[in-house]
Motif scaffolding. Sequence first.
Motif, mmCIF file in Angstrom:
data_model
loop_
_atom_site.group_PDB
_atom_site.id
_atom_site.type_symbol
_atom_site.label_atom_id
_atom_site.label_comp_id
_atom_site.label_asym_id
_atom_site.label_seq_id
_atom_site.Cartn_x
_atom_site.Cartn_y
_atom_site.Cartn_z
ATOM 1 N N LEU A 28 4.546 24.895 72.462
ATOM 2 C CA LEU A 28 4.676 24.979 70.605
ATOM 3 C C LEU A 28 5.288 26.075 70.162
ATOM 4 C CD1 LEU A 28 1.377 22.769 69.027
ATOM 5 C CD2 LEU A 28 4.181 21.590 69.793
ATOM 6 N N ARG A 29 6.017 26.214 69.267
ATOM 7 C CA ARG A 29 6.768 26.912 68.800
ATOM 8 C C ARG A 29 6.011 27.337 67.051
ATOM 9 N NH1 ARG A 29 12.138 30.641 67.706
ATOM 10 N NH2 ARG A 29 12.760 29.114 66.987
ATOM 11 N N LEU A 30 5.204 28.351 67.132
ATOM 12 C CA LEU A 30 5.139 28.072 65.730
ATOM 13 C C LEU A 30 6.449 29.980 64.911
ATOM 14 C CD1 LEU A 30 0.721 28.810 65.732
ATOM 15 C CD2 LEU A 30 2.691 26.726 65.288
ATOM 16 N N SER A 31 6.453 29.357 63.547
ATOM 17 C CA SER A 31 6.844 30.328 63.056
ATOM 18 C C SER A 31 6.674 30.802 62.389
ATOM 19 C CB SER A 31 8.564 29.427 62.270
ATOM 20 O OG SER A 31 9.192 29.075 63.982
ATOM 21 N N CYS A 32 6.695 31.567 61.263
ATOM 22 C CA CYS A 32 6.168 32.566 60.282
ATOM 23 C C CYS A 32 7.444 32.405 59.726
ATOM 24 C CB CYS A 32 4.998 33.252 60.290
ATOM 25 S SG CYS A 32 4.660 34.520 58.957
ATOM 26 N N ALA A 33 7.973 32.305 57.887
ATOM 27 C CA ALA A 33 8.550 33.133 57.543
ATOM 28 C C ALA A 33 8.480 33.697 56.250
ATOM 29 C CB ALA A 33 9.468 32.011 56.923
ATOM 30 N N ALA A 34 8.965 35.011 56.366
ATOM 31 C CA ALA A 34 7.968 36.224 55.414
ATOM 32 C C ALA A 34 9.497 36.166 53.918
ATOM 33 C CB ALA A 34 8.153 37.356 55.677
ATOM 34 N N SER A 35 8.454 36.360 52.822
ATOM 35 C CA SER A 35 9.525 37.014 52.323
ATOM 36 C C SER A 35 9.299 37.964 51.384
ATOM 37 C CB SER A 35 9.253 36.131 50.525
ATOM 38 O OG SER A 35 7.776 36.578 50.185
#
Length: 130
Positions: free
Chosen positions: A18-25
């Motif tokens: 799996l590939r997790l992503s974390c998008a930041a503002s």
Amino acid sequence: QVQLVESGGGLVQAGGSLRLSCAASGRTFSSYAMGWFRQAPGKEREFVAAISWSGGSTYYADSVKGRFTISRDNAKNTVYLQMNSLKPEDTAVYYCAGRYYRSSGSFTFDHRATYAYDYWGQGTQVTVSS
């Protein structure tokens, strides 16, 4: 202020990926050290991986070393966790975390400690079936 949103969790069989992503503002993401933590039911939140603002330094828990890879794309304000050879014991809610840290070289803070990070996402569930 930075807001973090994780995605990419799900159900996978043992041995899968799996590939997790974390998008930041926010426009200062490139000045933040980022980490991934996980918390299994009934257990404390534990460190998984961390990466410096430039991506030049990475750190891993012994339990995931050689299987997981942390990376970041500052142009996309996103940090990733590529998880390969998943095991049932990797089942947990995975959280990304961040703190302002622009210094070069090795971290001078305890990157394994939850208290070292100022911002947290809401988490994404990863379930690995045997």
